[in-house]
Design an enzyme around this catalytic site. Structure first.
Site: not given
Length: 435
Positions: A40, A224
């Site tokens: 995200g 990540q």
């Protein structure tokens, strides 16, 4: 050297998306090389908030090419949904400015169901996944039974691949007394999306090779963070791909070296379960959560919060060969009287200057801290380094000393323009040459 890699040095959520967006102004291409739509990246442009999951951050700038490499687990429905949501906001996304590797393994409904099924079976020992099917998709890729984007154009090949895939998944589902899947269901699922996704299919490795020869400036955008890496992270509480810089070559097909920039928060967060030595389950952690608005971009889960861990970041720097650091969210620390940095760990009478691989040791590590006075000034929106508080500069310099790598940029706010240059980069002919 025209190639730059941006990697996260903690457990993700370091602000990589904003940094890639900021740097991409002077780049030609941005490439995603691992992970899936469990990533995200939140970017604020003119007070408009964009939340990207699969699309590279350069998609928000006109005239840039965005590429999704073969190392990405691709949910075709999620990608098309993301494209369409940005088109509604006026973004022009088409096969000329978005290219997807023909070798990408596809995430299908069977992968999402398997992930949820096994998370539920784990009971109190859940990994804490996003249940987006990314891990099972990577399992199928390594098991040589995945459906890849290139398979969608050949009906005979697709039929063969589906037989192989379903032989495996239905055997597991039968063993767990779970509904078996018919091939016709899977074919319908794939056919619904194939026509929309195939136009983006490209031999990405070849395109990147041409770009390098043409001298184009390329940014590789990691998803990540280092300690979610399947090999080097806090296993088993990790993601299912390699998140460090060396994955760039495998996950994109790039054949040349790159300058590696690491992004870290001025404190530490992680989502989900797993070891977290500097976590603050107290008022400090609550304040970091509230001020930093620490909710996961994808999962909307509360991020666990703690002090900056220099041991962790130094190890991440070594694993990815990082040459430069960008430190983000310093403004979150504006109100603290005292600020701490972890400089080592203690376990059973032994001092560690690295994160041991053993899960049982990781969970029992006691952090060793240095304490610093806070600056108690509002820094959000500040543009000039010379106007920053003295104690903030002292804090940044100590972080720099502990990790052994220069900090060139910092950020004190969520917007593009909230990035502050502390010093010039020491290399030429790069994406950053104008900074």
């Amino acid at each position: 050297m025209n190639n730059i890699v941006i990697v996260g040095l903690q457990w993700g959520d370091e602000g990589k998306g904003k940094i890639v967006d900021y740097l991409s102004e002077n780049a030609d291409t941005v490439v995603r090389f691992q992970g899936g739509n469990n990533a995200g990246h939140t970017i604020v442009v003119d007070d408009e908030v964009y939340k990207l999951n699969l699309l590279p951050s350069a998609v928000l700038r006109t005239g840039k090419i965005s590429i999704i490499g073969n190392g990405v687990a691709l949910d075709p429905y999620a990608l098309i949904s993301e494209i369409e949501s940005l088109r509604v906001k006026g973004m022009d996304i088409n096969p000329n400015n978005l290219m997807v590797s023909e070798s990408c393994p596809l995430i299908l409904s069977v992968h999402k169901e398997k992930e949820k099924l096994f998370e539920d079976l784990n009971g109190n020992h859940k990994i804490g996944t996003t249940n987006k099917g990314i891990g099972p998709c990577y399992e199928d890729k390594v098991g040589r039974r995945a459906i890849r984007l290139c398979d969608l154009e050949n009906a005979d090949e697709l039929n063969k691949r589906l037989d192989t895939l379903l032989n495996y998944h239905n055997a597991i589902r039968k063993g767990l007394s779970y509904r078996v899947i018919k091939k016709e269901e899977m074919l319908r699922e794939i056919e619904e999306i194939a026509e929309k996704i195939i136009p983006y299919r490209k031999p990405v490795w070849k395109i990147l090779d041409d770009f390098v020869k043409e001298g184009k400036k390329i940014i590789f955008e990691g998803a990540q963070g280092t300690f979610l890496d399947i090999d080097h992270g806090t296993y088993p509480f990790v993601t299912s791909s390699n998140t460090i810089a060396s994955q760039v070559m495998t996950g994109s097909g790039l054949s040349s070296n790159a300058y590696v920039i690491g992004v870290a928060k001025a404190y530490t967060t992680r989502v989900g379960n797993g070891p977290f030595p500097t976590e603050q389950r107290n008022e400090v952690g609550n304040s970091l959560f509230t001020i930093g608005k620490e909710l996961g971009t994808v999962s909307n889960r509360k991020r666990r919060c703690g002090w900056f861990d220099a041991v962790l970041v130094r190890q991440a720097v070594q694993l990815s060969g990082v040459s430069s650091i960008i430190l983000t969210k310093l403004d979150v620390l504006d109100s603290f009287d005292k600020i701490k940095i972890c400089t080592g760990y203690q376990y059973s009478g032994k001092i560690y200057d690295y994160l041991p691989a053993s899960r049982s040791i990781q969970e029992e590590l006691e952090p060793i801290y240095e304490e610093f006075p806070g600056w108690k000034e509002n820094t959000q929106g500040e543009k000039l380094a010379e106007k920053l508080p003295v104690n903030l500069i002292k804090y940044v310099k100590r972080v720099e000393e502990l990790i052994g790598i220069p900090i060139h940029l910092i950020s004190a706010g969520p917007k593009r323009e909230d990035v502050i240059k502390l010093k010039d980069f020491k290399f030429s002919e790069s994406v950053l040459v104008s900074y």
